[in-house]
Design an enzyme around this catalytic site. Structure first.
Site, PDB file in Angstrom:
ATOM      1  CE  LYS A   1      66.152  36.813  22.613  1.00 19.68           C
ATOM      2  NZ  LYS A   1      67.335  36.066  22.152  1.00 19.68           N
ATOM      3  CE  LYS A   2      68.800  40.370  24.082  1.00 15.04           C
ATOM      4  NZ  LYS A   2      70.051  40.578  23.389  1.00 15.04           N
TER       5      LYS A   2
END
Length: 131
Positions: A44-45
């Site tokens: 996600k990051k």
């Protein structure tokens, strides 16, 4: 009994996390929290959490308002998690507003406002800037 389900990374645990979990607890009698796996957070990051998933899970599990904790392996499994944990309410931060409305066929979906002026990303950046 009303069962509430929420999710998060809960890295560098801060007041925003506390506020969200306490507000989620006000919506039901039993709060289950899916803590994002290290691999999911990376996907996600683009970075791994500062604290390992087992440590983040232990922190969240230690809170009086939390009744159950599990590892969230995939964003695409939210429907399965809702069914598995028999959730009546799915709680997400308002930065996700509208993105989980399709789960309204399984449970109520509530988006809670984030705590202003606090984020894990900002805390990490502030620490980097001070090095």
């Amino acid at each position: 009994m009303t069962r509430v389900l929420t999710f998060g990374t809960f890295d560098l645990f801060h007041i925003g996390h506390v506020n969200m979990l306490l507000r989620a607890a006000e919506l039901g009698d039993h709060v289950t929290v899916g803590v994002s796996s290290d691999a999911l957070n990376f996907s996600k990051k683009g970075r791994y959490p500062v604290y390992r998933e087992e440590h983040r899970m232990a922190i969240v599990a230690s809170l009086a308002c939390v009744h159950e904790v599990f590892v969230e392996e995939s964003l695409e499994l939210k429907g399965d998690y809702i069914r598995e944990h028999r959730a009546d309410v799915l709680v997400m931060g308002d930065d996700w507003a509208g993105k989980f409305d399709h789960y309204r066929e399984l449970c109520d979906v509530v988006y809670l406002p984030r705590t202003a002026e606090v984020s894990t990303t900002d805390i990490i950046q502030s620490i980097r800037d001070d090095l």
